[in-house]
Design an enzyme around this catalytic site. Structure first.
Site, PDB file in Angstrom:
ATOM      1  CG  ASP A  43      37.716  33.987  34.711  1.00  0.00           C
ATOM      2  OD1 ASP A  43      36.487  33.747  34.777  1.00  0.00           O
ATOM      3  OD2 ASP A  43      38.239  34.544  33.733  1.00  0.00           O
TER       4      ASP A  43
ATOM      5  N   GLY B 141      32.378  28.794  34.749  1.00  0.00           N
ATOM      6  CA  GLY B 141      31.345  28.597  33.730  1.00  0.00           C
ATOM      7  C   GLY B 141      31.855  27.749  32.577  1.00  0.00           C
TER       8      GLY B 141
ATOM      9  CG  HIS C  57      29.414  29.232  39.833  1.00  0.00           C
ATOM     10  ND1 HIS C  57      30.502  29.967  39.438  1.00  0.00           N
ATOM     11  CD2 HIS C  57      28.369  29.702  39.080  1.00  0.00           C
ATOM     12  CE1 HIS C  57      30.145  30.848  38.515  1.00  0.00           C
ATOM     13  NE2 HIS C  57      28.859  30.692  38.265  1.00  0.00           N
TER      14      HIS C  57
ATOM     15  CG  ASN D 114      30.195  38.448  39.281  1.00  0.00           C
ATOM     16  OD1 ASN D 114      31.062  38.055  40.052  1.00  0.00           O
ATOM     17  ND2 ASN D 114      30.412  38.496  37.961  1.00  0.00           N
TER      18      ASN D 114
ATOM     19  CB  SER E 170      37.947  41.571  36.076  1.00  0.00           C
ATOM     20  OG  SER E 170      38.172  41.005  34.814  1.00  0.00           O
TER      21      SER E 170
END
Ligand code: FPP
Length: 267
Positions: free
Chosen positions: A24, A27, A41, A72, A200
């Site tokens: 994670d 971004g 990424h 996603n 998640s």
């Protein structure tokens, strides 16, 4: 509670056999640098290479990376497209590394949802590396833990409908046999990077007894030192599987199942 290694325990005894990672923070890593998210990424893909190499060198048998969740797909199409392109580049670029290092590449999730330009080379490398024995590297792609459990439930229901299985005979092994992970041991350690503390929708069934480690470091910055920190903390933990400390010390068998799950391809 911590449990220092006994004199007979080696570092290898204390390593997780199966390490799972929620990668994670790509971004945010990019946004903090004024870069587009896709740059995060891309840097994340470099971290995949770095950490896979480190795990292989350490002798970790199974590494599972959450690379793209079922949810996603709902991200902006440009980001989804960029991630698919990165996956293709990864498979092309890492091909030699995977084969030369005796790594078996595997994938879990709804692989058929991936575009053909990714699915084809991915499947080819999975087939090509299928006999490798050094480490199993599993990419979770188009993966969701709830979706996986629904799929297993449907599989069991169909067997009951056909009269192959009595409903009363359904047990934990029956459910586990319907998951994507039938040839993987359950993860011993889950690392999530970037400071978020949740799972998640990742490996919901398989993480039942995993140790959890939350690192504040964004995935693109996750390096060997951060991995070593997580592994050292894992190695100092006592895993009880519902038993008491005294029972663990006395060598009482695990209470969560009669015998540890044997895998089809032990590492
Ligand atoms: C989560 O960070 C990360 C992803 C959704 C994708 C992970 C992809 C890679 C590491 C690179 C490609 C993978 C391979 C195997 C080559 P985020 O985007 O949710 O980060 P944020 O929470 O900071 O926005």
């Amino acid at each position: 509670m911590t449990a220092p290694p006994t004199p007979t325990q080696t570092l290898a005894d204390r390593l997780p056999r199966h390490l799972a990672i929620i990668m994670d923070g790509n971004g945010r890593w990019a946004e903090e640098r004024g870069l587009p998210r896709v740059a995060g990424h891309r840097a994340g893909a470099d971290a995949v290479d770095r950490i896979t190499t480190a795990c292989r060198e350490l002798g970790i048998g199974y590494l599972t990376l959450y690379a793209f969740s079922e949810q996603n797909w709902a991200r902006p199409p440009e980001e989804v497209g960029a991630l698919m392109q990165l996956l293709l580049e990864y498979v092309q670029k890492e091909r030699a590394q995977i084969l030369d290092n005796n790594i078996r590449l595997s994938a879990i999730g709804e692989i058929d949802r991936l575009p053909l330009f990714v699915r084809g080379p991915l499947r080819e490398l999975m087939d090509r590396s299928a006999a490798n024995t050094g480490m199993v590297l599993t990419l979770a792609l188009s993966y969701g833990g709830r979706e996986e459990l629904v799929r297993a439930a449907r599989h069991i229901a169909r067997r009951v409908e056909r009269g192959e299985l009595r409903a009363d005979a359904v047990d934990a092994d029956t459910v586990a046999a319907g998951l994507y992970t039938t040839d993987l041991p359950d993860p011993d350690l889950l690392i999530r990077t970037s400071g978020e503390e949740r799972v998640s929708n990742f490996l919901l069934w398989q993480l039942a007894y995993a140790e959890l480690h939350f690192s504040p470091v964004r995935w693109p910055d996750f390096d060997r030192a951060e991995l070593a920190r997580a592994l050292a903390q894992y190695g100092a933990r006592e895993r009880r599987f519902g038993l008491t400390s005294a029972q663990v010390a006395a060598g009482t068998p695990r209470a969560d199942r009669a015998a540890p799950k044997e895998t089809a391809r032990p590492c």
